[in-house]
Design an enzyme around this catalytic site. Structure first.
Site, short mmCIF file in Angstrom:
data_model
loop_
_atom_site.label_atom_id
_atom_site.label_comp_id
_atom_site.label_asym_id
_atom_site.label_seq_id
_atom_site.Cartn_x
_atom_site.Cartn_y
_atom_site.Cartn_z
N PRO A 39 0.95 -1.15 0.17
CA PRO A 39 -0.15 0.08 -0.25
C PRO A 39 0.94 1.18 0.06
CG PRO A 39 -0.05 -0.92 2.13
CD PRO A 39 0.98 -1.94 1.21
N ASP A 78 -2.17 2.89 2.55
CA ASP A 78 -1.37 3.13 3.74
C ASP A 78 -2.04 4.52 4.45
OD1 ASP A 78 0.20 2.29 5.84
OD2 ASP A 78 1.98 2.20 4.32
N TRP A 509 4.67 0.44 10.02
CA TRP A 509 5.29 -0.47 9.49
C TRP A 509 4.74 -1.86 9.76
CZ3 TRP A 509 7.01 0.05 4.97
CH2 TRP A 509 7.72 1.32 4.68
N GLN A 545 13.06 -0.28 0.22
CA GLN A 545 12.15 -1.20 1.01
C GLN A 545 12.44 -2.56 1.34
OE1 GLN A 545 9.44 0.12 1.97
NE2 GLN A 545 8.20 1.17 0.47
N TRP A 549 9.59 -2.54 4.06
CA TRP A 549 8.39 -3.59 3.85
C TRP A 549 8.55 -4.71 3.48
CZ3 TRP A 549 5.42 -5.48 -0.90
CH2 TRP A 549 4.11 -5.61 -0.51
N LYS A 582 19.21 13.75 -6.47
CA LYS A 582 17.79 13.36 -6.24
C LYS A 582 16.68 14.20 -6.77
CE LYS A 582 15.59 11.95 -1.81
NZ LYS A 582 15.73 11.92 -0.48
N LYS A 585 11.52 19.00 -6.22
CA LYS A 585 10.59 19.78 -6.53
C LYS A 585 11.24 21.32 -6.43
CE LYS A 585 5.89 18.58 -6.39
NZ LYS A 585 4.75 18.27 -5.27
#
Ligand SMILES: [Zn+2]
Ligand SMILES: [Zn+2]
Length: 943
Positions: A39, A78, A509, A545, A549, A582, A585
Site C-alpha cells: 500500500p 497506507d 510498518w 523497501q 516493507w 535526487k 521539486k
C-alpha cells in the site's frame, strides 16, 4: 491522433468491454498467481518512483494472466503514521505535541482521516493513464476497522508466542514528533545529512588533584550536561602530559594530534586509570547512585579519533549499555519535547541543539575547553519534520528480533530475489537487525491493544469481541480502534479496579507488514482464502523497501505463520534526476511524468522504465530524451508497420500460420519464435531489461529489414507471393502484440485490433489472449546467422559506395565477398537488390570483406538513368498528391542519347514502377531536370 488520444481511446474500450475484469474472471480459480500490492500513502502525488512500481506491478500480473493464471489484484492505502500526522499538523498550525493533546486527539484524528485520502483521485488518474490494471475502487485501507482488528489479532498472537516485550532502550528519537523511530525508517529515506558542527575536547578535573585532567571529546556538546562517567579501553596505552603547567591524561596514539608542545610525564595502561574519580562538569541529581569516575569501556573504546577517553551520557547506544552495566546514574536532562529540563537554571527550557553554544562558552570561561573544532559528520534527521534526531533512552514495545533471528535467516532462503544479489543485502539486514521498536508515542494509527492496571495486571486484547467481553462499559460492534476512541474504554481487572490502555499506537510498518492478513480481515474472515493465497508468488518494490516493507513483511510472516509471505521479489533501484541528483521539486530538476506520458505515450514511459537497469535494483538517471527515443524506435515504427499491414493486409481471410517457404518469411518466422522463446524465459526470470532489448531489436529488424525487403511482394500481382507475405507479417504482428501486451498494453492492443477479421485476432482484446507458444523446429539459427552476415555485407557495400562516390541508384556489375561462412543462394538476392548489383561472387576467407566492381558499361549507365527517372517521376506524383490508384501518362523530351536509349530500353519497367500507362518522347511543358548530367524535360498527366 496523438499517443494520448490513442491510449485514452483504448482505455475506454477496455472499460466499456470490461476487459480487465474478464481477463481475471476467465481464468480458473484453482490456478492462481498470487500478488500482494504494497500500500502506498495517498498523501502526495504519484512521482516517477511510484509510476515505476505501478508498471512493474502491472507487467507481471498481466504476463501470468496470459499464461493462464488467475491474478486477483486489489489496491490498498497506507493511511497511518508520521507522514499524514505531519501534514495535519501543518494544516492546523501545530508545532508541538502538547498542542495536539490540548485540542483533543479526537479532533486531530478526525482531521487526519479527512486528509488521508486527499490525493486518491490523482492516483486513480495516473493508474488509469499508465495502463495499470487493478481493482481500485474496492481498495483496503489500513484505517479500516477490519484491518485494525486483524492488527490487534496479530499483535496478540505474536505477544502470546513470546516475541513482543516492553523495555527501555536507546532509540533514534525525534524530539519534535516526540516519538522513537525505527532504524529502518531512518535508513530507508536516507535521512542522514552531512552537517558541520562544533565538537568539544574537554578537561574533566581529577578529584583531589592540583591541576590534572582527564581529556574527553564529544560531537554533541549538549550531552556534556548529562555526563555520568568516562570510559577507557583497559588495554590501550595512555599518557599523562604537561602542557604549560596543566596535566592531561590522553591516549598515547592521539597526544600528538591534540598538543603541539607537551612534556611527557608518565605512560600507563587504561586499566590503571579505571576507577579514577573526577569533578562533574555540572551538579546533577544522581538519585543516590555513584557516578563521575573512569569505567572500563572494553575494546569499543579506541584511539581512532577523539582522545581515547569517551564521555558517557545516556544519549547513545553504547553509553546506555555501559550505564546499565556499571549501574551509573540515569540522567535524562532533555525532556521528551527536546528541551532542557535539568541543569544550569538559565538554560532550562532551551531547545537541546541551542545549548551547544552555551555549553562551549561556559566551559571556555572555566578554562577547561581545550579545543572546539568545526567538524563535518553524518547526522540523522527526522524523515518527516527534518528535526535533528537524538539517541534517547525511551520506554517502548519491541518485537524480539534476536530471539527469532535464526528462523528469519532460515526462512529467507525461500525467497527468490530479482536481481539475485539483493539476497546478500537482505541477509545482512537480518544479521544486524536490532529488536524492532513497534510503539509510537503518537495519535493516528492502530492503538496498541494493551491495558494495564495500577495493581500490575496487564491484558492484551486480540479482537473486538474480546474487548466487548472485558470492557467495563458496553462496546459497540462498529467501534473505531483509533486511540481517541479506545482510550476511553476501560477493562475490568481481577483486583476490582479499572484497567487503562497504554498511550502508545503502533508503528505503521507493523500495519503494512501485516497486509497479507489484515487486508482480508484474517482470521475473522477469509481463513480458507489465506491458505490458498499465502505466500504471494510475487511482490515488487524499490531497493529502500528491502529493509522496510520486505523485511517487516518477512518478520511478521515468519512470526505469525512460520513462513516468508512472498516468493519472488522484484527489486528496483532509485530514479534520479538527469544529473544524478535526487529528484526535487524545489530544485525543479525533472519533468512532470504526466507531461512526458502525454507527449510520448504511457507505453513509451513504461517501456523505457522496464528497459533500464532500474529494474535490476540499480539507480538510474532519468532521461526524458530516452522516453522520446523509445517513442520513436518502438511506437512510431510499430504504428508504421501496422499501417502498412492495414494498407495491404487482407480482411476476412483464413490465414495459414507460419508456413511460408520464402526465405525472408522463414527468417522473420524464426526470429518471431525466438522472440517468444527468449521473452518467456526472461519474464519467467523476472528480467524485463532483457525482454525489452530483444523487443527493440525485433522491432527494428521487422521494420527496416523484413517489411522493407518485402514491399514488392505485398504489392505483387502474384497471389501466392502476396498471400505468403501478408500472412507472415500477420503472424509476426500477432505474436509481437502478445509479447508486448504486458509491457506496452496500448500499442499491443492497437496491433492486435488491426488483425481483426483474420483468424489471428479472435478475442475482444489481446489481453484476453494466451501467452504465445514457440516452436523449436521453426527456429533456424543458421539462417539467422547468415542473415546477420548478409546485413553486414550490405552495410559494408553501402560504405564502399560512399567511398567511391557512386550512388546506390546506379547499378554496378559485381560484388566480390570474402566470408568465413556459406551464404545460401536465396540470400544473394537481398544483397544484389540492396546494393543494386548484378552479380554476387562469394570467396572463402577468414574475415568478412567486400569489393565492388565499379567498371561502368553503357548498359549499366542506361539502367542508372532509368532508375533516376523513376525516382523523379515518383517525386512528381507525390507533389501532385496522386494516390496509389491514380494512373498517369509521362512525357519526356531530351537531346541526350543516353537518356533516350535508357527510356527505350527500360520503358516497361519505368511504367510499372510509377503507375504509368504510356511514355511519349515529347514534352510541351514540364520540369527541366538534370539526370546523369544531361538535360531532360519531364511532364506527367493524370489520366
Ligand atoms: Zn519529527
Ligand atoms: Zn488490578
Amino acid at each position: 491522433m496523438t499517443r494520448t488520444e490513442v491510449e485514452e481511446k483504448i482505455t475506454s474500450y477496455w472499460k466499456k468491454n470490461n476487459i480487465f475484469e474478464r481477463s481475471v474472471e476467465e481464468r480458473p480459480r484453482d490456478k492462481e498467481y498470487v500478488f500482494y500490492d504494497g500500500p502506498p500513502f495517498a498523501t502526495g502525488l504519484p512521482h516517477h518512483g511510484h509510476i515505476l512500481s505501478l508498471v512493474s506491478k502491472d507487467l507481471f500480473p498481466r504476463y501470468y494472466t496470459m499464461k493462464g493464471y488467475r491474478v486477483d489484484r486489489r489496491w490498498g492505502w497506507d493511511c497511518h503514521g508520521l507522514p499524514i500526522e505531519n501534514i495535519v499538523e501543518k494544516s492546523l498550525n501545530i508545532n508541538e505535541k502538547k498542542q495536539i493533546e490540548e485540542m483533543g486527539v479526537d479532533k486531530f484524528n478526525k482531521a487526519a482521516k479527512s486528509k488521508v485520502l486527499s490525493f486518491v483521485d490523482e492516483w486513480k488518474k495516473t493508474v488509469d493513464r499508465i495502463g495499470k490494471w487493478i481493482e481500485f475502487d474496492d481498495s483496503y485501507k489500513t484505517m479500516d476497522q477490519t484491518y485494525m482488528e486483524s492488527i490487534w489479532y496479530i499483535f496478540k498472537t505474536i505477544y502470546d508466542k513470546g516475541y513482543i516485550y516492553e523495555g527501555k532502550k536507546v532509540l533514534m528519537y525525534c524530539p519534535r514528533c516526540e516519538t522513537p523511530l525505527a532504524n529502518a525508517e531512518i535508513q530507508m529515506d536516507n535521512s542522514y545529512k552531512d552537517v558541520s558542527e562544533k565538537t568539544a575536547t574537554v578537561g574533566f578535573k581529577i578529584r583531589g588533584s592540583e591541576d590534572e585532567y582527564l581529556l574527553a571529546w564529544t560531537t554533541t556538546p549538549w550531552t556534556l550536561i548529562g555526563n555520568v562517567a568516562i570510559a577507557v579501553n583497559p588495554k590501550l596505552d595512555y599518557v599523562k602530559v604537561d602542557v604549560f603547567g596543566k596535566k592531561f591524561v590522553v591516549a598515547k596514539d592521539l597526544v600528538d594530534k591534540i598538543f603541539k608542545d607537551y612534556k611527557l610525564i608518565e605512560e600507563m595502561k587504561g586499566k590503571e586509570i579505571v576507577g579514577v574519580e573526577y569533578v562533574p562538569l555540572y551538579e546533577m541529581d544522581t538519585k543516590g547512585k555513584k557516578g563521575f569516575y573512569v569505567i572500563d569501556g572494553g575494546n569499543e573504546v579506541t584511539s581512532e579519533d577523539g582522545t581515547g577517553l569517551v564521555h558517557m551520557a545516556i544519549y547513545g547506544e553504547f553509553d546506555y549499555a555501559q550505564i546499565r552495566k556499571h549501574d551509573l546514574p540515569i540522567i535524562q536532562h532533555i525532556g521528551k519535547d527536546g528541551k532542557l529540563i535539568e541543569g544550569p537554571k538559565e538554560w532550562i527550557g532551551k531547545w537541546f541543539k541551542d545549548i551547544d553554544g552555551d555549553v562551549l562558552e561556559d566551559l571556555y570561561n572555566r578554562g577547561i575547553l581545550i579545543e572546539a573544532k568545526e567538524c563535518t559528520h553524518s547526522y540523522p534527521f527526522c524523515y518527516r519534520c527534518e528535526t535533528p534526531l537524538i539517541y534517547n533512552a525511551v520506554d517502548s514495545w519491541f518485537v524480539d528480533i534476536q530471539k527469532i533471528k535464526t528462523k528469519l535467516k532460515e526462512k529467507a532462503k525461500d525467497i527468490k530475489w530479482h536481481p539475485k544479489d539483493v539476497e546478500t543485502r537482505f541477509n545482512y539486514i537480518i544479521d544486524t537487525a536490532p529488536d524492532w521498536s513497534i510503539s509510537r508515542n503518537r495519535f493516528w494509527a492502530t492503538a496498541i491493544p494493551v491495558w494495564k492496571c495500577s495493581c500490575g495486571e496487564m491484558k492484551i486484547i486480540g479482537s473486538i469481541k474480546e474487548l466487548q467481553e472485558n470492557a467495563t462499559t458496553k462496546v459497540d460492534d462498529k467501534i473505531d480502534l483509533h486511540k481517541d476512541v479506545v482510550d476511553k474504554v476501560h477493562l475490568k481487572c481481577k483486583c476490582g479496579k479499572k484497567m487503562e490502555r497504554i498511550p502508545e499506537v503502533l508503528d505503521c510498518w507493523f500495519e503494512s507488514g501485516s497486509m497479507p492478513y489484515a487486508s482480508k480481515h484474517y482470521p475473522f474472515e477469509n481463513e480458507e482464502w489465506l491458505k490458498k493465497h499465502f505466500p504471494a508468488d510475487f511482490i515488487s518494490e524499490y531497493i529502500a523497501q528491502v529493509r522496510a516493507w520486505f523485511y517487516y513483511m518477512h518478520v511478521i510472516g515468519v512470526l505469525l505463520l512460520g513462513k516468508s509471505p512472498f516468493v519472488h521479489s522484484v527489486v528496483s533501484g532509485n530514479i534520479l534526476a538527469k544529473d544524478g541528483s535526487k529528484m526535487s521539486k524545489s530544485k525543479n530538476n525533472y519533468t512532470d511524468p504526466n507531461k512526458l506520458i502525454d507527449e510520448f505515450g504511457a507505453d513509451a514511459f513504461r517501456f523505457y522504465l522496464m528497459s533500464t537497469p532500474v529494474m535490476r535494483a540499480q539507480d538510474i538517471n532519468f532521461l526524458d530524451d530516452s522516453v522520446k527515443e523509445i517513442n520513436r524506435k518502438v511506437l512510431m515504427i510499430l504504428e508504421n508497420v501496422k499501417r502498412f499491414y492495414e494498407l495491404f493486409g487482407t480482411k476476412n481471410i483464413e490465414l495459414e500460420n507460419d508456413s511460408s517457404k520464402n526465405i525472408l518469411d522463414k527468417w522473420i518466422i524464426s526470429k518471431t519464435h525466438k522472440l517468444i522463446k527468449n521473452s518467456t524465459e526472461n519474464l519467467d526470470d523476472y528480467n524485463t531489461v532483457k525482454v525489452c532489448s530483444d523487443v527493440l531489436e525485433f522491432v527494428d529488424l521487422l521494420s527496416t529489414w523484413y517489411v522493407r525487403r518485402s514491399r514488392d511482394r505485398f504489392k505483387s500481382t502474384n497471389k501466392k507471393e502476396k498471400k505468403e507475405a501478408i500472412e507472415t507479417l500477420a503472424f509476426a504482428l500477432d505474436k509481437l502484440s502478445k509479447v508486448l501486451a504486458p509491457i506496452t498494453p496500448f500499442i499491443s492492443e492497437e496491433i492486435y485490433q488491426s488483425l481483426k477479421g483474420t483468424n489471428f485476432a479472435k478475442k475482444n482484446s489481446v489481453h484476453l489472449e494466451e501467452w504465445p507458444r514457440f516452436d523449436k523446429k521453426k527456429i533456424d539459427d543458421s539462417l539467422e546467422e547468415e542473415m546477420v552476415t548478409v546485413r553486414e555485407i550490405v552495410s559494408k557495400g553501402l560504405d564502399e559506395r560512399i567511398q567511391v562516390k557512386i550512388p546506390v541508384k546506379q547499378p554496378l556489375a559485381k560484388i566480390t565477398i570474402t566470408a568465413n561462412k556459406e551464404i545460401r543462394d536465396e540470400l544473394k538476392e537481398p544483397i544484389m537488390d540492396e546494393l543494386n548489383i548484378k552479380k554476387v561472387e562469394l570467396k572463402k576467407g577468414s574475415e568478412l570483406s567486400v569489393k565492388l566492381d565499379i567498371k561502368m558499361t553503357p548498359e549499366l549507365e542506361q539502367e542508372g538513368a532509368a532508375r533516376e527517372i523513376m525516382r523523379k517521376v515518383n517525386d512528381m506524383r507525390k507533389k501532385a498528391k496522386l494516390t496509389i490508384q491514380d494512373r498517369i501518362e509521362i512525357f519526356i523530351q531530351t537531346d541526350s542519347e543516353l537518356i533516350s536509349n535508357s527510356v527505350k530500353k527500360f520503358k516497361e519497367e519505368i511504367m510499372k514502377s510509377v503507375q504509368a500507362d504510356s511514355i511519349t518522347e515529347k514534352a510541351n511543358n514540364g520540369n527541366e531536370l538534370i539526370i546523369k548530367e544531361q538535360k531532360v524535360k519531364i511532364e506527367i498527366k493524370k489520366k
